[in-house]
Write a protein that holds these residues in place. Sequence first.
Motif, PDB file in Angstrom:
ATOM      1  N   VAL A 240       0.836  -1.199   0.000  1.00  0.00           N
ATOM      2  CA  VAL A 240       0.000   0.000   0.000  1.00  0.00           C
ATOM      3  C   VAL A 240       0.872   1.251   0.000  1.00  0.00           C
ATOM      4  N   ALA A 241       1.998   1.218   0.699  1.00  0.00           N
ATOM      5  CA  ALA A 241       2.905   2.361   0.672  1.00  0.00           C
ATOM      6  C   ALA A 241       3.375   2.655  -0.745  1.00  0.00           C
ATOM      7  N   VAL A 242       3.676   1.596  -1.505  1.00  0.00           N
ATOM      8  CA  VAL A 242       4.075   1.780  -2.906  1.00  0.00           C
ATOM      9  C   VAL A 242       2.958   2.464  -3.681  1.00  0.00           C
ATOM     10  N   ASN A 243       1.724   1.999  -3.475  1.00  0.00           N
ATOM     11  CA  ASN A 243       0.597   2.592  -4.193  1.00  0.00           C
ATOM     12  C   ASN A 243       0.406   4.066  -3.834  1.00  0.00           C
ATOM     13  N   GLU A 244       0.855   4.445  -2.653  1.00  0.00           N
ATOM     14  CA  GLU A 244       0.747   5.838  -2.226  1.00  0.00           C
ATOM     15  C   GLU A 244       1.988   6.650  -2.602  1.00  0.00           C
ATOM     16  N   GLY A 245       2.928   6.018  -3.321  1.00  0.00           N
ATOM     17  CA  GLY A 245       4.137   6.717  -3.732  1.00  0.00           C
ATOM     18  C   GLY A 245       5.171   6.872  -2.638  1.00  0.00           C
ATOM     19  N   LEU A 246       5.112   6.011  -1.621  1.00  0.00           N
ATOM     20  CA  LEU A 246       6.010   6.117  -0.479  1.00  0.00           C
ATOM     21  C   LEU A 246       6.965   4.937  -0.409  1.00  0.00           C
ATOM     22  N   GLY A 247       8.078   5.127   0.244  1.00  0.00           N
ATOM     23  CA  GLY A 247       9.012   4.051   0.494  1.00  0.00           C
ATOM     24  C   GLY A 247       8.745   3.426   1.845  1.00  0.00           C
ATOM     25  N   SER A 248       9.310   2.246   2.072  1.00  0.00           N
ATOM     26  CA  SER A 248       9.126   1.553   3.343  1.00  0.00           C
ATOM     27  C   SER A 248      10.396   0.794   3.688  1.00  0.00           C
ATOM     28  N   HIS A 249      10.614   0.631   4.978  1.00  0.00           N
ATOM     29  CA  HIS A 249      11.789  -0.110   5.448  1.00  0.00           C
ATOM     30  C   HIS A 249      11.371  -0.963   6.636  1.00  0.00           C
ATOM     31  N   ILE A 250      11.533  -2.284   6.502  1.00  0.00           N
ATOM     32  CA  ILE A 250      11.140  -3.231   7.549  1.00  0.00           C
ATOM     33  C   ILE A 250      12.352  -3.525   8.418  1.00  0.00           C
ATOM     34  N   PHE A 251      12.122  -3.561   9.729  1.00  0.00           N
ATOM     35  CA  PHE A 251      13.240  -3.820  10.644  1.00  0.00           C
ATOM     36  C   PHE A 251      12.706  -4.542  11.879  1.00  0.00           C
ATOM     37  N   LEU A 252      13.415  -5.583  12.311  1.00  0.00           N
ATOM     38  CA  LEU A 252      13.022  -6.336  13.508  1.00  0.00           C
ATOM     39  C   LEU A 252      13.928  -6.075  14.702  1.00  0.00           C
ATOM     40  N   GLY A 253      15.121  -5.554  14.455  1.00  0.00           N
ATOM     41  CA  GLY A 253      16.084  -5.362  15.534  1.00  0.00           C
ATOM     42  C   GLY A 253      15.848  -4.070  16.296  1.00  0.00           C
ATOM     43  N   VAL A 254      14.789  -4.034  17.086  1.00  0.00           N
ATOM     44  CA  VAL A 254      14.450  -2.839  17.858  1.00  0.00           C
ATOM     45  C   VAL A 254      14.351  -3.189  19.337  1.00  0.00           C
ATOM     46  N   ASP A 255      14.452  -2.163  20.172  1.00  0.00           N
ATOM     47  CA  ASP A 255      14.286  -2.326  21.609  1.00  0.00           C
ATOM     48  C   ASP A 255      12.788  -2.375  21.899  1.00  0.00           C
ATOM     49  N   ALA A 256      12.224  -3.575  21.802  1.00  0.00           N
ATOM     50  CA  ALA A 256      10.778  -3.724  21.948  1.00  0.00           C
ATOM     51  C   ALA A 256      10.306  -3.307  23.340  1.00  0.00           C
ATOM     52  N   THR A 257      11.138  -3.511  24.355  1.00  0.00           N
ATOM     53  CA  THR A 257      10.751  -3.129  25.719  1.00  0.00           C
ATOM     54  C   THR A 257      10.541  -1.623  25.821  1.00  0.00           C
ATOM     55  N   ALA A 258      11.432  -0.836  25.219  1.00  0.00           N
ATOM     56  CA  ALA A 258      11.285   0.616  25.232  1.00  0.00           C
ATOM     57  C   ALA A 258      10.052   1.048  24.452  1.00  0.00           C
ATOM     58  N   LEU A 259       9.827   0.440  23.311  1.00  0.00           N
ATOM     59  CA  LEU A 259       8.653   0.791  22.508  1.00  0.00           C
ATOM     60  C   LEU A 259       7.367   0.406  23.227  1.00  0.00           C
ATOM     61  N   ASP A 260       7.352  -0.744  23.900  1.00  0.00           N
ATOM     62  CA  ASP A 260       6.180  -1.123  24.706  1.00  0.00           C
ATOM     63  C   ASP A 260       5.864  -0.043  25.731  1.00  0.00           C
ATOM     64  N   HIS A 261       6.908   0.500  26.350  1.00  0.00           N
ATOM     65  CA  HIS A 261       6.719   1.555  27.354  1.00  0.00           C
ATOM     66  C   HIS A 261       6.118   2.809  26.714  1.00  0.00           C
ATOM     67  N   HIS A 262       6.644   3.203  25.557  1.00  0.00           N
ATOM     68  CA  HIS A 262       6.137   4.411  24.903  1.00  0.00           C
ATOM     69  C   HIS A 262       4.663   4.269  24.527  1.00  0.00           C
ATOM     70  N   TYR A 263       4.260   3.056  24.150  1.00  0.00           N
ATOM     71  CA  TYR A 263       2.865   2.829  23.760  1.00  0.00           C
ATOM     72  C   TYR A 263       1.969   2.494  24.955  1.00  0.00           C
ATOM     73  N   GLY A 264       2.559   2.333  26.127  1.00  0.00           N
ATOM     74  CA  GLY A 264       1.767   2.033  27.312  1.00  0.00           C
ATOM     75  C   GLY A 264       1.193   0.628  27.347  1.00  0.00           C
ATOM     76  N   VAL A 265       1.903  -0.354  26.760  1.00  0.00           N
ATOM     77  CA  VAL A 265       1.397  -1.719  26.720  1.00  0.00           C
ATOM     78  C   VAL A 265       2.278  -2.675  27.512  1.00  0.00           C
ATOM     79  N   SER A 266       3.195  -2.146  28.311  1.00  0.00           N
ATOM     80  CA  SER A 266       4.187  -2.992  28.989  1.00  0.00           C
ATOM     81  C   SER A 266       3.566  -4.037  29.902  1.00  0.00           C
ATOM     82  N   THR A 267       2.432  -3.716  30.510  1.00  0.00           N
ATOM     83  CA  THR A 267       1.811  -4.638  31.468  1.00  0.00           C
ATOM     84  C   THR A 267       0.557  -5.300  30.905  1.00  0.00           C
ATOM     85  N   SER A 268       0.355  -5.225  29.604  1.00  0.00           N
ATOM     86  CA  SER A 268      -0.888  -5.726  28.989  1.00  0.00           C
ATOM     87  C   SER A 268      -0.767  -7.151  28.484  1.00  0.00           C
ATOM     88  N   GLY A 269       0.443  -7.730  28.510  1.00  0.00           N
ATOM     89  CA  GLY A 269       0.647  -9.049  27.917  1.00  0.00           C
ATOM     90  C   GLY A 269       0.810  -8.990  26.412  1.00  0.00           C
TER      91      GLY A 269
END
Length: 485
Positions: free
Chosen positions: A433-462
């Motif tokens: 869909v990003a291509v259809n919108e004329g946008l680029g995309s970059h997929i990445f798995l090597g992230v600090d998921a614990t920090a991102l969980d905190h930013h989204y407020g889901v750390s204690t949600s399972g």
Amino acid sequence: MNSADVADYLERLRAASTSVNPPGWEVDWNAAPWTTTVLHGGTRIPLKSLMGTPARPLAETLYAAVCIHRVRVGRLENEARAHAKTSSVASPPFTLRRPVASGGARYPVDVYVVELSTGTAWLVDPYRHELVCATADSRGGSAPSGNSPVTLMLVVSFWRSACKYGEFSYRLTAVDAGLMMGRLRRLVAGAQGDAHVLMNIEEDEWAARLGLTQDEDIYAKVDGLVCPALEDPFGGPPQPAVGRRERDGVRPVELPFLASARKAAAESRLPPPLHEGVGPAAAEVTPEVIPVHAPARRSAITDMLPHPVQKNTAIRILAAMSTEAEAVRRSTDSRLPEVELHCCVVRVHGVPAGWYRFDAQRSLLVPAGDPGDGYVSAQLQRAQFSTTVNAELAALTIHPVSDVAPWESPGGVRLYRAQQLLIGAVVDACTVVAVNEGLGSHIFLGVDATALDHHYGVSTSGRGVQAQVCIGPVRSCPDPEITVR
């Protein structure tokens, strides 16, 4: 290795991916295998020869998802390659890629086309754009006169990714297979009106029929295509391949955690769908909502421009990802975890920078988590394990969120594997869909998921972050734009 060790390993794959390999892990490219299975001998059918026949939907599906294409390399990437070689001569302006993304372009997924009426199996040769007969008429069936069903089997060859990523490749190959599964599902649904994904597969039986090795696993199959019996272009019954060829010097190393996870997945079964009618017989969700014949253009994050995107564009991308998640969950034979979408907005017109949850029912971005110090792009950048990923360039960065410990539910490690397949399918929908919108995309798995969980407020949600896709405008001049030819 016991179940607790495997569970700890699977959790570290998400939350601490840099810790899963032993200290000093290095890539031995001399031991790296080819990025596709090479069969010796056997009947070959060029996909091009099927374009003018009733088997055209099959050929188009494989061409648009599996086959290797010539890709124009961006100017920045070209200059970087030349610098790495300490030479003033730039690399060739083209490289070879599949339309579907793969971690490190290692392509650990092979696709087999199996004619269910006869049992004949064909391996897709992605480089030559051919079908190669792997096993011929193993059950002694006769070719039907009209169309008959075929199934697309997704087979993972671990060492292609493991030679580079080691223990981390167990998660990476599952997401890679999900990217391919999602693309094939949408293409089949677009061609035939419906498609089904099956993940509860009798792997030992199918492995014997396909002639697989002990280093290969069957992750999923996509049903829904029908076509006439595939025949030898020169007449006569299809002849099977007589063996495999492999690059000299390939030496797979022992990966104990990966091996234990594979064993645990093979010993478990996925739970059936919760509701009657959900599964292979259900067709309640519109099967094709994402244009699939758009050019499969992807851009490295170094080619992104720090420019904003429209709010409606961001909503369309998120809505398509949400639709894909539900379509896969409804079209499969198993009960899969739900997937929510969260995103870090940096530059979206009409949306303040911050951390958001996507409300699919109302197509709204809802503020989530703690705004912190207000420097959203800096917070996002600090969550990147790799210094080469400049996520601050992206207009928005999307994070699928799902159960953090699916292996504790019925289905065990196989359910974890199925969850990662689902994540891959959702991410592939995003890139298309990003291509259809004329946008680029970059997929990445090597992230600090614990920090991102905190930013989204889901750390204690399972629930927690499972992947990352950076979305943004890319340079429009011909040189750095990556286009599948």
